[in-house]
Design an enzyme around this catalytic site. Sequence first.
Site, short mmCIF file in Angstrom:
data_model
loop_
_atom_site.label_atom_id
_atom_site.label_comp_id
_atom_site.label_asym_id
_atom_site.label_seq_id
_atom_site.Cartn_x
_atom_site.Cartn_y
_atom_site.Cartn_z
N MET A 65 -81.84 45.90 2.68
CA MET A 65 -82.01 44.83 1.70
C MET A 65 -80.90 43.78 1.89
SD MET A 65 -84.80 45.42 0.06
CE MET A 65 -85.95 46.72 -0.39
N SER A 66 -80.26 43.35 0.82
CA SER A 66 -79.32 42.22 0.94
C SER A 66 -77.99 42.58 1.58
CB SER A 66 -79.09 41.60 -0.43
OG SER A 66 -80.29 41.04 -0.89
N VAL A 67 -77.79 43.85 1.91
CA VAL A 67 -76.64 44.18 2.76
C VAL A 67 -76.76 43.38 4.07
CG1 VAL A 67 -75.61 46.05 4.14
CG2 VAL A 67 -76.20 46.42 1.73
N LYS A 119 -77.36 40.38 4.34
CA LYS A 119 -76.68 39.08 4.19
C LYS A 119 -75.24 39.13 4.67
CE LYS A 119 -79.33 37.43 0.17
NZ LYS A 119 -80.27 38.55 -0.08
N TYR A 178 -76.47 33.45 -6.89
CA TYR A 178 -77.01 34.32 -5.83
C TYR A 178 -78.47 34.03 -5.57
CZ TYR A 178 -78.10 38.52 -3.21
OH TYR A 178 -78.51 39.39 -2.24
#
Lengths: 423, 423
Positions: free
Chosen positions: B140-142, B144, B247
Amino acid sequence: MTALTPAQAQAPALPSAEQTDPAKLGWMVGSPPPPDKVIRFEDGSGYRFPQLRWSFSHQRQLIPTTNVSRGVGAVSPLPRAERNDLDAVRFTPLGKTEPLTWAQAFDANYTDGIVVLHKGRVVYERYAGVFRPEGQHIAMSVTKSFFGTIGAILVAEGQLDENAVVAKYVPELQDTAFGDATIRQLLDMRTGLKYSENYADPNAEIWAHVRAGGVLPRPPGYSGPKSFYEFLQTVKKEGEHGGPFTYKTVNTDALGWVIRRVTGKGVGQNLGERIWSQLGMEQDAYFSVDSVGNEFAGGGLNTSLRDLARFGELMRNGGQAGGRQVIPKAVVDDIRKGGDRSAFGGYPTLPGWSYRNMWWVSHNAHGAFMARGVHGQAIYIDPAAEMVIARYASHPLAGNVNNDPTSLPAYHAIALHLMANPR
Amino acid sequence: MTALTPAQAQAPALPSAEQTDPAKLGWMVGSPPPPDKVIRFEDGSGYRFPQLRWSFSHQRQLIPTTNVSRGVGAVSPLPRAERNDLDAVRFTPLGKTEPLTWAQAFDANYTDGIVVLHKGRVVYERYAGVFRPEGQHIAMSVTKSFFGTIGAILVAEGQLDENAVVAKYVPELQDTAFGDATIRQLLDMRTGLKYSENYADPNAEIWAHVRAGGVLPRPPGYSGPKSFYEFLQTVKKEGEHGGPFTYKTVNTDALGWVIRRVTGKGVGQNLGERIWSQLGMEQDAYFSVDSVGNEFAGGGLNTSLRDLARFGELMRNGGQAGGRQVIPKAVVDDIRKGGDRSAFGGYPTLPGWSYRNMWWVSHNAHGAFMARGVHGQAIYIDPAAEMVIARYASHPLAGNVNNDPTSLPAYHAIALHLMANPR
């Protein structure tokens, strides 16, 4: 306009490997790629030439896949002993009189990558286009030889009775062509099925088969089978089982269902546990899967080239790798011995060959045997020459009859050269 | 029926981790799986709880992907020094008075896998459900934080000017909200965009965003954007750039476009060349891709757990791994220093934190900083304790506010325990 001679008509002028180099054509390059350089699953361009020269190395960018895990162990060494004398080796293509060199055959076969092992060492390795040592390429029907081998292992272990009928293991296939076919008949493709594998015929059942599995896009309003298993349940008998060898991909998918049912594991998981994680493979492999998660056992495996060669080396060494007996020697011996040669025919480039456990056996003086997939995918194992060749390609024409003339004699010439010039 | 108190209404009774164990529920098991155990991309069940407990470990079985190659080199050692004293470590969840143990937190967070490194050695590693050491889980947003890091590297190398506007690199974004945002504003998510990331709102733009990229199925007759880039070109400005941290995933995809344009390489290829092939990763990683081959830079990375920990260890060691400076120390220092704390707010579980180069920085006494993704994906780096925790999870609720109370104090308690009890 002058009429074509039959020979000319038979051999349409194909754009060359260089003209269709997918790196030079720039498929899918750019941010975003220009519209005419986009290859989409939906429009079927991934299976069209020359786009397939890109997509054969990028299957999972187009369709859902599952992994065949190499595990978390160390990579097995593949010692390098490259030599520069192979490129000049000459051979005469089947049906020709003018010789070609090994180097020339690379482009003649639209080769994406080829590796030659001699006594377990890499003596030659070359890539082209968009395929890389760390990438995976579709193996097409080379996939079948993996599952023929696993099927034969299950027979050797007593988990499968080769004389039992398919319906014993998969009752859902009772009322289909497969119901009364034996496991042995499946393994050797001696079943009587109403199923055409003629790639040149758009109405051939092979297309319905792969559409069911989601390997190719479905037309709007499609109402046919939506998984491999649903398709298998539509296959009707034609003729009798136990007759001549008749190559039909659907046999391997039926075998895949049997393997999955008997082991309680997906065919990809079987391949991972029994082979991929046992050979110190460099890369995971992967499979295209249908909508219910079933792998395309008949042709959906994608591997790195060196890992394909490692499997060939396992077969050359009677099932041993790294000092361990990874698969039973009796299974390898049975494959190398070959099938019923009198049941084999119809392949002008393969006179005197046979088919056994989904391997192609040459019965030549070297005891060479092969795994073969459309558009030029191949593992060629020459026990006498202690040689294994693994090749991935993207030939414009599906049938290997189109590349055998510039492949089979080339392999044999390299084998003779390595035997005569050991290092 | 008694009315719920507000507190009860806020905390609906969720089925437990054990009740929703995907292995016990048998998703996609069987040949074929029973119809009620099939998870299909088309019906959206892959993103529904509890099915997501299976699909977070099987993304590429549902959608097309590209590989992030580990290359063909050796796996870097991750020495093991497992200890059995961590499970009993107690901590008090945020907002509670009753303590929990580290072992209890595993299920409280619907953990699929967690690994704790202390001084570079694995002191704890545990998996559950269908996730395995050799498998990949969606980050997921890891994701990013990987691209914030790569963006910062490109700035440090002078390939990107952090004060230049996005339109300088991607003229196609000129007339969108991104056109006059600076690279620095993208990296720190201080842009003014009309884009809601409220996962509880079905009309939030995040859903249009992921549908454009093919991450979620599209409704019949869908006529919206068909790639990430097409979607980015529809994003309008709201407010001004340079204001508070807000965010929004779409910033990372815009950054991804900049990275791709500047380097001439896909973001996955950048990640492979700069990080994955440099750290001796055990496994390839992979990305979900849209119809023109673009990776979902905002949240589409899938990795093995140990490889995620290896990246955390790289950051803990100031960008060094195996005795080499893999990424510039100045980039890591800049991240650890954090962003503008006065610009940060709205996260009740993250008081006093900041956001820098797409990393979350705690500013606690240990200098801890994090990569964070919905449903509980995390890298937690505690420099003072010489500790890295990598966790993959499948919490029923997307927002990390739901698992932070049983995660953040647990991480800190383990850090203190390891510092007090070195081995």
